[in-house]
Write a protein that holds these residues in place. Structure first.
Motif, PDB file in Angstrom:
ATOM      1  N   THR A 204      41.361  40.018  30.240  1.00 44.90           N
ATOM      2  CA  THR A 204      42.768  41.345  30.003  1.00 44.90           C
ATOM      3  C   THR A 204      43.756  41.146  30.312  1.00 44.90           C
ATOM      4  N   ALA A 205      44.858  40.959  29.656  1.00 40.60           N
ATOM      5  CA  ALA A 205      46.350  40.903  29.899  1.00 40.60           C
ATOM      6  C   ALA A 205      47.191  42.201  29.861  1.00 40.60           C
ATOM      7  N   ALA A 206      47.880  42.279  30.805  1.00 42.88           N
ATOM      8  CA  ALA A 206      49.009  43.250  30.593  1.00 42.88           C
ATOM      9  C   ALA A 206      50.291  42.604  30.808  1.00 42.88           C
ATOM     10  N   MET A 207      50.947  42.731  29.664  1.00 43.70           N
ATOM     11  CA  MET A 207      52.341  42.115  29.594  1.00 43.70           C
ATOM     12  C   MET A 207      53.511  43.061  30.251  1.00 43.70           C
ATOM     13  N   TYR A 208      54.677  42.329  30.692  1.00 45.93           N
ATOM     14  CA  TYR A 208      55.831  43.324  30.971  1.00 45.93           C
ATOM     15  C   TYR A 208      56.956  42.448  30.537  1.00 45.93           C
ATOM     16  N   GLU A 209      57.975  43.162  30.287  1.00 46.13           N
ATOM     17  CA  GLU A 209      59.363  42.807  30.067  1.00 46.13           C
ATOM     18  C   GLU A 209      60.283  42.592  31.271  1.00 46.13           C
ATOM     19  N   VAL A 210      61.211  41.705  31.440  1.00 46.35           N
ATOM     20  CA  VAL A 210      62.144  41.767  32.592  1.00 46.35           C
ATOM     21  C   VAL A 210      62.937  42.811  32.626  1.00 46.35           C
ATOM     22  N   THR A 211      63.319  43.651  31.472  1.00 50.57           N
ATOM     23  CA  THR A 211      64.056  44.748  31.788  1.00 50.57           C
ATOM     24  C   THR A 211      63.243  46.131  32.192  1.00 50.57           C
ATOM     25  N   GLU A 212      62.052  45.951  32.389  1.00 53.87           N
ATOM     26  CA  GLU A 212      61.411  47.104  32.901  1.00 53.87           C
ATOM     27  C   GLU A 212      61.639  47.332  34.164  1.00 53.87           C
ATOM     28  N   PRO A 213      61.860  48.717  34.485  1.00 49.30           N
ATOM     29  CA  PRO A 213      61.979  48.924  35.987  1.00 49.30           C
ATOM     30  C   PRO A 213      60.706  48.829  36.933  1.00 49.30           C
ATOM     31  N   THR A 214      59.629  48.804  36.413  1.00 50.58           N
ATOM     32  CA  THR A 214      58.384  49.003  37.340  1.00 50.58           C
ATOM     33  C   THR A 214      57.199  48.323  36.332  1.00 50.58           C
ATOM     34  N   ILE A 215      56.324  47.830  37.083  1.00 50.83           N
ATOM     35  CA  ILE A 215      54.899  47.378  36.502  1.00 50.83           C
ATOM     36  C   ILE A 215      53.758  48.233  36.885  1.00 50.83           C
ATOM     37  N   ASP A 216      53.898  49.543  37.505  1.00 49.18           N
ATOM     38  CA  ASP A 216      52.829  50.236  38.098  1.00 49.18           C
ATOM     39  C   ASP A 216      51.829  50.689  37.123  1.00 49.18           C
ATOM     40  N   SER A 217      52.174  50.900  35.724  1.00 48.23           N
ATOM     41  CA  SER A 217      51.258  51.329  34.707  1.00 48.23           C
ATOM     42  C   SER A 217      50.448  50.107  34.146  1.00 48.23           C
ATOM     43  N   GLN A 218      51.081  49.032  34.420  1.00 50.01           N
ATOM     44  CA  GLN A 218      50.273  47.839  34.036  1.00 50.01           C
ATOM     45  C   GLN A 218      49.247  47.486  35.051  1.00 50.01           C
ATOM     46  N   ILE A 219      49.475  47.630  36.333  1.00 47.72           N
ATOM     47  CA  ILE A 219      48.515  47.492  37.407  1.00 47.72           C
ATOM     48  C   ILE A 219      47.171  48.492  37.291  1.00 47.72           C
ATOM     49  N   VAL A 220      47.595  49.801  36.913  1.00 53.15           N
ATOM     50  CA  VAL A 220      46.759  50.717  36.905  1.00 53.15           C
ATOM     51  C   VAL A 220      45.701  50.801  35.618  1.00 53.15           C
ATOM     52  N   LYS A 221      46.324  50.038  34.486  1.00 53.50           N
ATOM     53  CA  LYS A 221      45.604  49.638  33.546  1.00 53.50           C
ATOM     54  C   LYS A 221      44.599  48.561  33.774  1.00 53.50           C
ATOM     55  N   LEU A 222      44.843  47.440  34.343  1.00 54.85           N
ATOM     56  CA  LEU A 222      44.173  46.440  34.676  1.00 54.85           C
ATOM     57  C   LEU A 222      42.971  46.586  35.626  1.00 54.85           C
ATOM     58  N   LYS A 223      43.545  47.670  36.527  1.00 55.74           N
ATOM     59  CA  LYS A 223      42.493  48.292  37.691  1.00 55.74           C
ATOM     60  C   LYS A 223      41.061  48.709  36.794  1.00 55.74           C
ATOM     61  N   ALA A 224      41.524  49.460  35.686  1.00 56.98           N
ATOM     62  CA  ALA A 224      40.226  49.996  34.837  1.00 56.98           C
ATOM     63  C   ALA A 224      39.323  48.967  34.203  1.00 56.98           C
ATOM     64  N   THR A 225      39.720  47.861  34.212  1.00 60.11           N
ATOM     65  CA  THR A 225      38.678  46.658  33.696  1.00 60.11           C
ATOM     66  C   THR A 225      37.642  46.471  34.873  1.00 60.11           C
ATOM     67  N   ASN A 226      37.957  46.753  35.883  1.00 59.54           N
ATOM     68  CA  ASN A 226      37.038  46.126  36.872  1.00 59.54           C
ATOM     69  C   ASN A 226      36.871  44.677  37.137  1.00 59.54           C
ATOM     70  N   ALA A 227      38.023  44.101  36.873  1.00 53.38           N
ATOM     71  CA  ALA A 227      37.999  42.619  36.828  1.00 53.38           C
ATOM     72  C   ALA A 227      37.731  42.191  38.133  1.00 53.38           C
ATOM     73  N   ASN A 228      37.170  41.002  38.207  1.00 54.29           N
ATOM     74  CA  ASN A 228      36.664  40.299  39.213  1.00 54.29           C
ATOM     75  C   ASN A 228      38.055  39.592  39.982  1.00 54.29           C
ATOM     76  N   ALA A 229      38.804  39.217  39.396  1.00 52.24           N
ATOM     77  CA  ALA A 229      40.103  38.417  39.755  1.00 52.24           C
ATOM     78  C   ALA A 229      41.457  38.922  38.932  1.00 52.24           C
ATOM     79  N   LEU A 230      42.363  38.915  39.571  1.00 57.84           N
ATOM     80  CA  LEU A 230      43.741  39.463  39.107  1.00 57.84           C
ATOM     81  C   LEU A 230      44.778  38.177  39.365  1.00 57.84           C
ATOM     82  N   ILE A 231      45.139  37.747  38.141  1.00 60.13           N
ATOM     83  CA  ILE A 231      46.255  36.674  38.489  1.00 60.13           C
ATOM     84  C   ILE A 231      47.626  37.258  38.058  1.00 60.13           C
ATOM     85  N   ILE A 232      48.626  37.245  39.142  1.00 54.84           N
ATOM     86  CA  ILE A 232      49.905  37.633  38.835  1.00 54.84           C
ATOM     87  C   ILE A 232      50.896  36.718  38.379  1.00 54.84           C
ATOM     88  N   ALA A 233      51.191  36.730  37.242  1.00 52.79           N
ATOM     89  CA  ALA A 233      52.047  35.393  36.892  1.00 52.79           C
ATOM     90  C   ALA A 233      53.482  36.273  36.396  1.00 52.79           C
TER      91      ALA A 233
END
Length: 400
Positions: A204-233
């Motif tokens: 599951t990927a959550a994309m962000y734009e460099v103009t966004e002030p924060t990526i907090d919402s993307q992290i919350v979304k990703l947590k809901a997947t209960n993924a075993n691994a998080l890759i921060i690119a």
């Protein structure tokens, strides 16, 4: 903003000895100077990356103080593009058409180098040591006059993370925070290389734009997947935010961090050192804070260089290491080119590097290029953050 290493003429006798006929009428080449150009984000959302350009300017000041290369001083013209691709295009055209540089060296950014590539490639102008690990720049059919920087390709790094996770948990699922450009998409491609048919259901990927002030919402979304691994690119600002938010919401997957954002001063400290404990990344350069390198001759020489040429520089910022390495490889190429400084020969030398050892690369990692291989570095070593520093583990291995 404009950083320039000054070029000073030598005595006429030295000029006559060192100026070959083949150097005449070549763009950016005079009897006393090699003029090269680059763009850097000295302002904008990833201004932390501008350290790379400052380090490269400082490196060539050191080279010039030592007498230059083959009788010529290096004049590196480093222009601010604010990390905005249209500005990159504007500044690159200025470098080629007004400043008449010989070639482009270490310009920063994936989207930014993409924006200027067609222009440079059509004119057969070398685009050397691109400050991006995007694997597409190693495609010799699409970018014949481009060479990637002295860093591991993003896609290859993602493959290593995928293998690492699967070894521990064969049915693992992955969450990916990725910048919405070729930088971020390379990590997804690397995962797909390893996961194959499992990719769609396992990632599951959550994309962000460099103009966004924060990526907090993307992290919350990703947590809901209960993924075993998080890759921060992600680039430094957003990487720090991701590490902090993951910690605050109590999410504890295996965490992996792009090696472009491993800096303690601009990522780990802003995120909170305790928040980064256990994060895994990869290394290809020596960490000057690692006690293992206390008596290392290469690190000692680099510290002396920093003290003289970048006295206010933060030695914890690996961009200074990367700038030093890039400068050293380019110096190697220009010395090998001798007085034949035409673009064709410079490109030939850039693609003829064999087993070049740099004092700040990890032991076992060498720079190699060839006509069909535009990836200078393809080995790394895993490392893990302890809450104080990065500690390497395992053996140096190929990223292919």
């Amino acid at each position: 903003m404009r950083f320039v290493t000054a070029s000073t003429a030598f005595a006429l006798s030295a000029l006559l000895l060192n100026a070959g006929a083949s150097a005449q009428d070549q763009p950016g080449i005079t009897e006393s100077e090699i003029r090269i150009g680059q763009t850097m984000p000295y302002s904008g959302p990833v201004s932390a990356f501008g350290i790379l350009g400052k380090g490269e300017v400082a490196y060539f000041k050191m080279v010039n103080d030592r007498g230059g290369i083959n009788g010529r001083k290096i004049n590196l013209i480093s222009l601010d593009d604010g990390y905005v691709p249209p500005k990159t295009v504007e500044q690159t055209r200025r470098l080629i058409e007004s400043d008449e540089v010989a070639f482009i060296f270490s310009s920063m950014g994936t989207a930014h180098n993409t924006a200027i590539a067609k222009y440079l490639q059509s004119k057969k102008i070398p685009q050397l040591f691109i400050a991006s690990g995007a694997s597409k720049f190693g495609d010799v059919t699409q970018y014949p006059f481009a060479v990637m920087g002295v860093m591991a390709p993003f896609r290859n790094e993602a493959r290593m993370y995928a293998r690492y996770v699967i070894e521990k948990k064969p049915d693992a699922t992955f969450a990916v925070l990725a910048q919405n450009d070729d930088f971020g998409r390379d990590y997804l491609a690397g995962l797909k290389d390893i996961l194959g048919d499992r990719f769609e259901g396992a990632v599951t990927a959550a994309m962000y734009e460099v103009t966004e002030p924060t990526i907090d919402s993307q992290i919350v979304k990703l947590k809901a997947t209960n993924a075993n691994a998080l890759i921060i690119a992600a680039t430094p600002k957003f990487a720090a935010q991701a590490i902090r938010k993951t910690y605050e919401i109590g999410w504890q997957p295996m965490r992996f961090l792009s090696n472009v954002s491993v800096w303690i001063s601009s990522v780990m400290e802003p995120a909170g050192l305790e928040a980064g404990i256990g994060i895994v990344s990869t290394a290809y350069v020596k960490d000057p804070l690692d006690p293992a390198w206390t008596d290392d001759p290469g690190i000692k020489e680099w510290r002396a260089y920093m003290a003289k040429y970048v006295p206010d520089g933060d030695i914890r910022d690996s961009n200074y290491i990367n700038g030093y390495n890039n400068g050293m490889v380019l110096e190697h190429i220009l010395r090998a080119a001798g007085n034949d400084l035409g673009r064709e020969n410079i490109m030939k030398q850039a693609l003829s590097i064999r087993n070049l050892e740099l004092p700040l690369l990890l032991p076992g990692i060498k720079v190699d290029t060839a006509q069909n291989d535009h990836f200078p570095v393809e080995q790394v070593q895993f490392m893990r953050f302890t809450g104080k520093q990065w500690e390497r583990f395992g053996e140096v291995q190929s990223t292919k």
